[in-house]
Scaffold this active site. Structure first.
Site, mmCIF file in Angstrom:
data_model
loop_
_atom_site.group_PDB
_atom_site.id
_atom_site.type_symbol
_atom_site.label_atom_id
_atom_site.label_comp_id
_atom_site.label_asym_id
_atom_site.label_seq_id
_atom_site.Cartn_x
_atom_site.Cartn_y
_atom_site.Cartn_z
ATOM 1 N N SER A 188 -33.447 180.207 85.731
ATOM 2 C CA SER A 188 -32.907 180.873 84.542
ATOM 3 C C SER A 188 -33.618 182.157 84.152
ATOM 4 O O SER A 188 -33.069 182.969 83.421
ATOM 5 C CB SER A 188 -32.927 179.909 83.352
ATOM 6 O OG SER A 188 -34.237 179.402 83.147
ATOM 7 N N GLU A 227 -33.224 184.589 66.456
ATOM 8 C CA GLU A 227 -34.556 184.050 66.693
ATOM 9 C C GLU A 227 -34.881 184.183 68.177
ATOM 10 O O GLU A 227 -33.985 184.387 69.000
ATOM 11 C CB GLU A 227 -34.608 182.574 66.296
ATOM 12 C CG GLU A 227 -34.092 181.599 67.353
ATOM 13 C CD GLU A 227 -32.613 181.740 67.707
ATOM 14 O OE1 GLU A 227 -32.266 181.423 68.873
ATOM 15 O OE2 GLU A 227 -31.806 182.161 66.856
ATOM 16 N N LYS A 237 -30.050 184.981 79.509
ATOM 17 C CA LYS A 237 -29.719 185.197 78.098
ATOM 18 C C LYS A 237 -28.739 186.353 77.862
ATOM 19 O O LYS A 237 -27.944 186.311 76.917
ATOM 20 C CB LYS A 237 -31.000 185.446 77.286
ATOM 21 C CG LYS A 237 -31.954 184.265 77.214
ATOM 22 C CD LYS A 237 -31.414 183.136 76.367
ATOM 23 C CE LYS A 237 -32.443 182.046 76.143
ATOM 24 N NZ LYS A 237 -31.923 180.931 75.343
#
Length: 402
Positions: A380, A114, A92
């Site tokens: 990830s 969010e 991210k």
């Protein structure tokens, strides 16, 4: 024609999907963001600063790792792109630092977003601390309880965490709440979407900022093995980590691409979140996607053991890649996910995020069926955030090793 210049088109469409379905007041702000992205992000100054951040702050490039024990056990060759080793523990930060840098150039004072699993929230709070901006993270109450370690991290980093108590109190409702907050002051704030979803230009922007994963992975795999992988796999909720790694191999027609969606507890409505496999075209959060819908055509309730995957739609680029059959969209349920979580932990010493465990689950099955082939999984995120939840609800997994 270059794939990345061809998609999306200037209206933000990937084939039939994407676009921008938002109020006029918000559209004018989106147009400014689009113009800024095309002009600022292509400048030498922006690129140089982002590359320096990637290297000296994020710790990129992240390595590729060969899973020797699992490969011997299942027969195929399993490799991991270690995004769990990226600063903050997931992919991210790749787009959060890009979005934060763009916000700095635009003179914004506040980052709003969010989060589901909390990784995007942590990454954006990190970016806000780095750039000296305010940060507001909207998170469903269910996920706040489930992902408590990440909530603490966001607060330590200086972010305000806004609990969302309506609806299912998970990711979709968090997006609704964050959009409403952004609408109140779009001039001084910027909404930093956490995946390749939302109105144009966000699906394109997030993909482009995540493209670094694919660029690195392709070069590293060739350097490591002398060839391209036979297959590449990644979990898909909104789909940012998947688009990141797929983008490195999209033009390599001999490389099979697999997106892995969550089928949760069952295929009954409300028990899964596999929108590409079981959804139909619809509009949510300002863009057109394959959407899980109820009998009234409203977004259906969704569920996944992985908080970052429980979203009723997916990125519009994924929808196009499904229609063109360039990417194969497979599924893994909660049981598959947990088995992969425990096995990667026990046999390789790597505790994965529950989101990433869906892709690992598919890779184990792929390796078993394709004994002589290689598969590269985008790992990830790391599983620190999930350890307490998994152990409290499912134990330490001894039954998988008897």
């Amino acid at each position: 024609m270059d794939y990345f210049k061809q998609f999306p088109n200037k209206e933000g469409y990937f084939g039939d999907f994407g676009g921008s379905f938002i109020p006029p007041v918000l559209q004018s702000e989106m147009d400014k963001i689009t113009e800024a992205y095309y002009s600022i992000s292509k400048s030498h100054e922006f690129i140089s600063e982002l590359r320096s951040i990637r290297k000296h702050y994020q710790g990129r490039p992240t390595p590729i790792y060969f899973c020797k024990r699992l490969s011997e056990m299942y027969g195929g060759r399993i490799y991991l792109k270690r995004e769990d080793l990226n600063h903050t523990g997931a992919h991210k930060l790749n787009h959060c630092m890009g979005e934060g840098l763009l916000a700095k150039y635009l003179g914004k004072k506040k980052l709003i977003a969010e989060t589901g699993a909390g990784q995007h929230g942590v990454a954006l709070a990190t970016a806000a601390a780095y750039f000296g901006m305010e940060c507001e993270i909207h998170m469903g109450e269910v996920d706040i309880v489930k992902e408590h370690p990440n909530v603490v991290r966001m607060k330590l980093l200086g972010a305000t965490v806004v609990p969302v108590s309506h609806g299912l109190k998970t990711l979709k409702e968090a997006v609704d709440s964050a959009f409403e907050a952004y609408l109140k002051d779009p001039v001084n704030s910027i909404y930093c979407i956490g995946s390749v979803v939302g109105p144009h230009p966000f699906p394109m922007m997030v993909r482009d900022f995540q493209h670094v994963v694919g660029i690195e992975a392709r070069e590293q795999f060739i350097e490591m093995t002398g060839e391209l992988p036979d297959a590449v796999a990644a979990c898909v909720g909104g789909g940012s980590n998947a688009m990141g790694i797929f983008s490195g191999f999209i033009n390599d027609q001999d490389v099979e691409l697999y997106g892995v969606e969550p089928t949760g507890r069952s295929l009954k409505m409300g028990d899964h979140a596999a929108s590409l496999s079981y959804g139909k075209p619809g509009v949510i959060h300002g863009f057109k996607t394959y959407l899980l819908q109820d009998e009234k055509g409203e977004p259906a309730p969704v569920y996944s053991i992985a908080s970052g995957l429980d979203y009723p739609g997916s990125g519009p680029e994924h929808c196009m890649l499904k229609d063109t059959k360039r990417v194969n969209y497979e599924t893994a349920n909660d049981k598959d996910c947990l088995e992969a979580f425990y096995k990667l932990s026990r046999y390789e010493g790597i505790i994965p995020a529950l989101e990433s465990s869906h892709a690992v689950a598919y890779a184990l099955k792929h390796a078993e069926k394709n004994k002589r082939k290689s598969i590269l999984v985008n790992l990830s995120g790391r599983g620190d955030k999930d350890v307490d939840f998994v152990v409290d609800n499912y134990g330490i997994g001894d039954e998988y090793f008897k």
